[in-house]
Scaffold this active site. Structure first.
Site, PDB file in Angstrom:
ATOM      1  N   ASN A 105      64.658 -35.683  -3.198  1.00 53.20           N
ATOM      2  CA  ASN A 105      65.374 -36.042  -4.420  1.00 53.20           C
ATOM      3  C   ASN A 105      64.389 -36.841  -5.264  1.00 53.20           C
ATOM      4  O   ASN A 105      64.148 -38.011  -4.988  1.00 53.20           O
ATOM      5  CB  ASN A 105      66.612 -36.881  -4.067  1.00 53.20           C
ATOM      6  CG  ASN A 105      67.285 -37.432  -5.310  1.00 53.20           C
ATOM      7  OD1 ASN A 105      67.114 -36.894  -6.401  1.00 53.20           O
ATOM      8  ND2 ASN A 105      68.039 -38.516  -5.158  1.00 53.20           N
ATOM      9  N   TRP A 106      63.838 -36.171  -6.245  1.00 56.53           N
ATOM     10  CA  TRP A 106      62.768 -36.805  -7.022  1.00 56.53           C
ATOM     11  C   TRP A 106      63.273 -37.840  -8.010  1.00 56.53           C
ATOM     12  O   TRP A 106      62.495 -38.585  -8.589  1.00 56.53           O
ATOM     13  CB  TRP A 106      61.963 -35.735  -7.761  1.00 56.53           C
ATOM     14  CG  TRP A 106      61.105 -34.879  -6.877  1.00 56.53           C
ATOM     15  CD1 TRP A 106      61.140 -34.778  -5.510  1.00 56.53           C
ATOM     16  CD2 TRP A 106      60.049 -34.000  -7.305  1.00 56.53           C
ATOM     17  NE1 TRP A 106      60.192 -33.887  -5.064  1.00 56.53           N
ATOM     18  CE2 TRP A 106      59.512 -33.394  -6.144  1.00 56.53           C
ATOM     19  CE3 TRP A 106      59.531 -33.650  -8.547  1.00 56.53           C
ATOM     20  CZ2 TRP A 106      58.463 -32.471  -6.200  1.00 56.53           C
ATOM     21  CZ3 TRP A 106      58.492 -32.731  -8.608  1.00 56.53           C
ATOM     22  CH2 TRP A 106      57.956 -32.157  -7.447  1.00 56.53           C
ATOM     23  N   GLU A 113      73.500 -43.270  -7.010  1.00 52.27           N
ATOM     24  CA  GLU A 113      73.024 -43.779  -8.306  1.00 52.27           C
ATOM     25  C   GLU A 113      73.884 -43.236  -9.446  1.00 52.27           C
ATOM     26  O   GLU A 113      74.118 -43.925 -10.434  1.00 52.27           O
ATOM     27  CB  GLU A 113      71.534 -43.426  -8.490  1.00 52.27           C
ATOM     28  CG  GLU A 113      70.658 -44.291  -7.596  1.00 52.27           C
ATOM     29  CD  GLU A 113      69.370 -43.638  -7.135  1.00 52.27           C
ATOM     30  OE1 GLU A 113      68.944 -42.631  -7.729  1.00 52.27           O
ATOM     31  OE2 GLU A 113      68.779 -44.148  -6.156  1.00 52.27           O
ATOM     32  N   GLU A 128      74.555 -40.937   3.006  1.00 51.59           N
ATOM     33  CA  GLU A 128      73.574 -41.888   2.495  1.00 51.59           C
ATOM     34  C   GLU A 128      74.213 -43.271   2.370  1.00 51.59           C
ATOM     35  O   GLU A 128      74.874 -43.570   1.348  1.00 51.59           O
ATOM     36  CB  GLU A 128      73.078 -41.445   1.117  1.00 51.59           C
ATOM     37  CG  GLU A 128      72.387 -40.103   1.124  1.00 51.59           C
ATOM     38  CD  GLU A 128      71.345 -40.011   0.019  1.00 51.59           C
ATOM     39  OE1 GLU A 128      70.206 -39.684   0.335  1.00 51.59           O
ATOM     40  OE2 GLU A 128      71.665 -40.292  -1.146  1.00 51.59           O
ATOM     41  N   GLY A 137      66.481 -46.517  -1.130  1.00 47.25           N
ATOM     42  CA  GLY A 137      65.416 -47.149  -1.916  1.00 47.25           C
ATOM     43  C   GLY A 137      65.162 -48.599  -1.534  1.00 47.25           C
ATOM     44  O   GLY A 137      64.495 -49.333  -2.259  1.00 47.25           O
ATOM     45  N   SER A 174      65.933 -44.236   2.865  1.00 43.40           N
ATOM     46  CA  SER A 174      64.640 -44.716   3.356  1.00 43.40           C
ATOM     47  C   SER A 174      64.125 -43.923   4.551  1.00 43.40           C
ATOM     48  O   SER A 174      63.449 -44.472   5.418  1.00 43.40           O
ATOM     49  CB  SER A 174      64.704 -46.217   3.666  1.00 43.40           C
ATOM     50  OG  SER A 174      65.053 -46.934   2.499  1.00 43.40           O
ATOM     51  N   GLY A 222      64.228 -39.654  -0.840  1.00 38.17           N
ATOM     52  CA  GLY A 222      63.858 -40.127  -2.173  1.00 38.17           C
ATOM     53  C   GLY A 222      62.369 -40.442  -2.230  1.00 38.17           C
ATOM     54  O   GLY A 222      61.532 -39.566  -2.389  1.00 38.17           O
ATOM     55  N   GLY A 223      62.047 -41.709  -2.060  1.00 39.32           N
ATOM     56  CA  GLY A 223      60.670 -42.182  -2.218  1.00 39.32           C
ATOM     57  C   GLY A 223      59.621 -41.353  -1.485  1.00 39.32           C
ATOM     58  O   GLY A 223      58.592 -40.968  -2.066  1.00 39.32           O
TER      59      GLY A 223
HETATM   60  C1  PEP Z   1      67.937 -40.822  -2.157  1.00 37.13           C
HETATM   61  O1  PEP Z   1      67.674 -41.093  -3.316  1.00 37.13           O
HETATM   62  O2  PEP Z   1      68.769 -39.950  -1.910  1.00 37.13           O
HETATM   63  C2  PEP Z   1      67.242 -41.555  -1.109  1.00 37.13           C
HETATM   64  C3  PEP Z   1      67.616 -41.362   0.121  1.00 37.13           C
HETATM   65  O3  PEP Z   1      66.227 -42.396  -1.507  1.00 37.13           O
HETATM   66  P1  PEP Z   1      65.175 -43.144  -0.526  1.00 37.13           P
HETATM   67  O4  PEP Z   1      64.697 -42.129   0.471  1.00 37.13           O
HETATM   68  O5  PEP Z   1      64.092 -43.616  -1.437  1.00 37.13           O
HETATM   69  O6  PEP Z   1      65.922 -44.247   0.131  1.00 37.13           O
END
Ligand code: PEP
Length: 255
Positions: free
Chosen positions: A13-14, A100, A170, A176, A216, A237-238
């Site tokens: 997920n950019w 988000e 999630e 994040g 994360s 995400g990251g």
């Molecule tokens: C996400 O945005 O769905 C996510 C899991 O972000 P991160 O991996 O950065 O926690």
């Protein structure tokens, strides 16, 4: 059906990162690293990157996803994008109900439900995000929160359509933040989601749904999280913005 028979899905997920030229460069970096993956590899990118991304992944095993979609096919919805628009440019997956969107843009379970049905109707695959806030976990109501989201987000979605659904668990406190749920915490909630689906539909339907963990997830913790019976992949995400890290997660899902 059990874990071994479900298709693992690793989706990046950019978010609001990467311009079209940067997207092309990143996908060109990722593609050779994931070419032997034994799981579905998806990059969910900003709308303006989609055309470039679809072109960049031609001839590879990477699928392109969007980060949202509206429930109406067209009309006076300034700033929104329809499923028909996404389909025409080659999108296959759509992230819906991300925390988000819920937190900053007023997304509710009702709108997630409408979007989910529209995405399925268009023949696209929704990745529907659910998860509790830290406060809700501390108040011991994680299961209530998750059950409510599952019931509302999938209200009126048929058993047949559930075959094309991916659910991402999630926990909001892990997104994040660098704070990952432990593998046991992730398994506990993913298994609970499957039990909830079994009650709403049937065991057979529940056993067929891919349930990802997100929050994360990275190259260091992916293998342990993905080893759990009910964790069928990850929404990343990251770490999805760094080719080697994303590829390492894909590798962990491919064993
Ligand atoms: C996400 O945005 O769905 C996510 C899991 O972000 P991160 O991996 O950065 O926690």
């Amino acid at each position: 059906m059990n874990k071994a028979l479900r298709k693992a899905v690793i989706a990046g997920n950019w978010k609001m990162n990467k311009t079209p030229s940067e997207a092309k460069a990143l996908l060109n970096e990722i593609a050779p690293l994931v070419k032997d993956a034994d799981c579905e590899v998806v990059a969910c990118v900003p709308y303006v990157d989609i055309t470039t991304a679809v072109e960049a992944v031609k001839g590879t095993n990477i699928k392109i996803g969007a980060e949202n979609a509206h429930w109406e096919e067209k009309g006076a919805f300034t700033g929104e994008i329809s499923t028909g628009m996404l389909k025409e440019v080659g999108v296959e997956y759509v992230v819906l109900g991300h925390s988000e969107r819920r937190q900053y843009f007023g997304e509710t379970d009702e709108t997630v439900n409408k979007r989910t049905k529209a995405v399925l109707k268009a023949g696209l695959k929704p990745i529907v995000c659910v998860g509790e806030l830290l406060w809700e976990r501390e108040c011991n109501i994680t299961e209530e929160v998750i059950a409510r989201q599952i019931k509302l987000d999938f209200f009126d979605v048929t058993a047949e359509d559930m075959k094309n659904v991916v659910i991402a668990y999630e926990p909001v406190w892990a997104i994040g933040t660098g704070k990952t749920a432990t593998a046991d915490q992730a398994e506990e909630v993913c298994a609970f989601i499957r039990e909830t689906l079994a009650k709403l539909y049937s065991k057979e339907v529940a056993d067929g749904v891919t349930i990802q963990y997100g929050g994360s997830m990275n190259d260091a913790n992916a293998a342990e999280l993905l080893s759990k019976e009910d964790v069928d992949g990850g929404l990343i995400g990251g770490a999805s913005l760094v080719a080697e890290k994303f590829a390492a997660i894909v590798k962990a899902a491919s064993v």
